[in-house]
Design a protein around this motif. Sequence first.
Motif, PDB file in Angstrom:
ATOM      1  N   VAL A  29       2.015  -1.245   0.869  1.00  0.00           N
ATOM      2  CA  VAL A  29       2.711  -0.144   1.534  1.00  0.00           C
ATOM      3  C   VAL A  29       4.080   0.077   0.895  1.00  0.00           C
ATOM      4  O   VAL A  29       4.489   1.214   0.635  1.00  0.00           O
ATOM      5  N   LEU A  30       4.795  -1.011   0.632  1.00  0.00           N
ATOM      6  CA  LEU A  30       6.107  -0.878  -0.003  1.00  0.00           C
ATOM      7  C   LEU A  30       5.985  -0.266  -1.393  1.00  0.00           C
ATOM      8  O   LEU A  30       6.838   0.526  -1.811  1.00  0.00           O
ATOM      9  N   ASP A  32       3.771   1.914  -2.223  1.00  0.00           N
ATOM     10  CA  ASP A  32       3.573   3.341  -1.964  1.00  0.00           C
ATOM     11  C   ASP A  32       4.884   4.033  -1.608  1.00  0.00           C
ATOM     12  O   ASP A  32       5.021   5.254  -1.788  1.00  0.00           O
ATOM     13  N   LEU A  33       5.841   3.252  -1.088  1.00  0.00           N
ATOM     14  CA  LEU A  33       7.159   3.804  -0.753  1.00  0.00           C
ATOM     15  C   LEU A  33       8.110   3.740  -1.944  1.00  0.00           C
ATOM     16  O   LEU A  33       9.320   3.859  -1.789  1.00  0.00           O
ATOM     17  N   GLU A  34       7.517   3.531  -3.141  1.00  0.00           N
ATOM     18  CA  GLU A  34       8.247   3.550  -4.408  1.00  0.00           C
ATOM     19  C   GLU A  34       9.110   2.320  -4.630  1.00  0.00           C
ATOM     20  O   GLU A  34      10.084   2.348  -5.374  1.00  0.00           O
ATOM     21  N   ARG A 154       0.643  -0.553   8.458  1.00  0.00           N
ATOM     22  CA  ARG A 154       1.229   0.399   7.507  1.00  0.00           C
ATOM     23  C   ARG A 154       2.293   1.261   8.194  1.00  0.00           C
ATOM     24  O   ARG A 154       3.388   1.453   7.647  1.00  0.00           O
ATOM     25  N   GLU A 158       6.252   1.394   7.250  1.00  0.00           N
ATOM     26  CA  GLU A 158       6.872   2.668   6.899  1.00  0.00           C
ATOM     27  C   GLU A 158       8.034   2.984   7.829  1.00  0.00           C
ATOM     28  O   GLU A 158       9.048   3.550   7.409  1.00  0.00           O
ATOM     29  N   ALA A 162      10.728   3.130   5.010  1.00  0.00           N
ATOM     30  CA  ALA A 162      10.855   4.469   4.438  1.00  0.00           C
ATOM     31  C   ALA A 162      12.328   4.821   4.326  1.00  0.00           C
ATOM     32  O   ALA A 162      12.738   5.630   3.499  1.00  0.00           O
ATOM     33  N   GLY A 165      14.379   4.738   0.919  1.00  0.00           N
ATOM     34  CA  GLY A 165      14.384   5.845  -0.012  1.00  0.00           C
ATOM     35  C   GLY A 165      14.941   7.096   0.616  1.00  0.00           C
ATOM     36  O   GLY A 165      14.834   8.180   0.055  1.00  0.00           O
ATOM     37  N   SER A 166      15.499   6.994   1.779  1.00  0.00           N
ATOM     38  CA  SER A 166      16.068   8.158   2.447  1.00  0.00           C
ATOM     39  C   SER A 166      17.439   7.782   2.970  1.00  0.00           C
ATOM     40  O   SER A 166      18.004   6.764   2.609  1.00  0.00           O
ATOM     41  N   SER A 248      20.524   0.573   4.359  1.00  0.00           N
ATOM     42  CA  SER A 248      19.247   0.946   4.969  1.00  0.00           C
ATOM     43  C   SER A 248      18.955   0.178   6.252  1.00  0.00           C
ATOM     44  O   SER A 248      18.103   0.575   7.034  1.00  0.00           O
TER      45      SER A 248
END
Length: 288
Positions: A29-30, A32-34, A154, A158, A162, A165-166, A248
């Motif tokens: 999952v991480l 996928d979160l780049e 997941r 996220e 998430a 990255g935001s 974060s």
Amino acid sequence: MTDQNTGAATPVVLVTGPSGAGRSTAINVLEDLEFESIDNLPLHLLPRLLDGPGLDRPLALGVDTRNRDFSTAALRELVERLGRQEGAELTVLYLDCDRNVLLRRFSETRRRHPLAPAESPEIGVERDLDLMAPIRELADILIDTSDLNVHQLRAEIERWFAAAGSNRLAVSVQSFSYKRGLPRGIDMVFDCRFLSNPYWNKNLRALDGRDPNVAAHIRQDTRFTPFFDRVVDLTRLLLPAYQEEGKSHLSIAFGCTGGQHRSVFLAETLAKALADDGQQVSIRHREL
């Protein structure tokens, strides 16, 4: 180690926990979160990795008892070292799971347990949980996967990461006992031992800070409201500043003598106030 594009500290997530608790899913999952994901690298090589050139994206490191040179002491030392790493913002993500659920998962998949390849899965699970118990206490974020399927895990990952990255800040509010020392990796600590202690009321002693009767007892202390109002005001003042700095994750902890009554109530009450503000909040009671 800093982000080459912004100069900000690079998020580094150390993903660990007993075998079968979902570590591989979390790593995927991480990714996928780049996040750049590296799994089961020998422990002695990880510091060299972080001493290398700066990264342009967050890093996820998977570590558990299957690592070739694993030991509880070595992993604790690694966590402490990474926590002091200049330019890196370390988060220890511990995936926990009930021992009976772990046993069922190994039985259903007919996999041999890596710590007991020639013995029963029960022996492997017990060894694994014993080895990981001291690491569990170092967790910044603890997710119990006992009742989660892959999709729910997941979503939980996220929800927390998430934000890396935001510009969204995840807040963890914790309670603890000063008898066992401060939790690791806490950003803000509040001592609430000055408040009236429900422990001395025999009708409240066996309860904890989530009970309405305990809450009522603490609220009756005339010092509670001005103290709590100031804590909330300070937290609301600082959260936007931390977000602007690119942080974060923020950890806030309340401590009392036993970690059962006052600190639990304060943590629950602050978490609710921040959640009502729209913040992303999780709660952890270390002594419960």
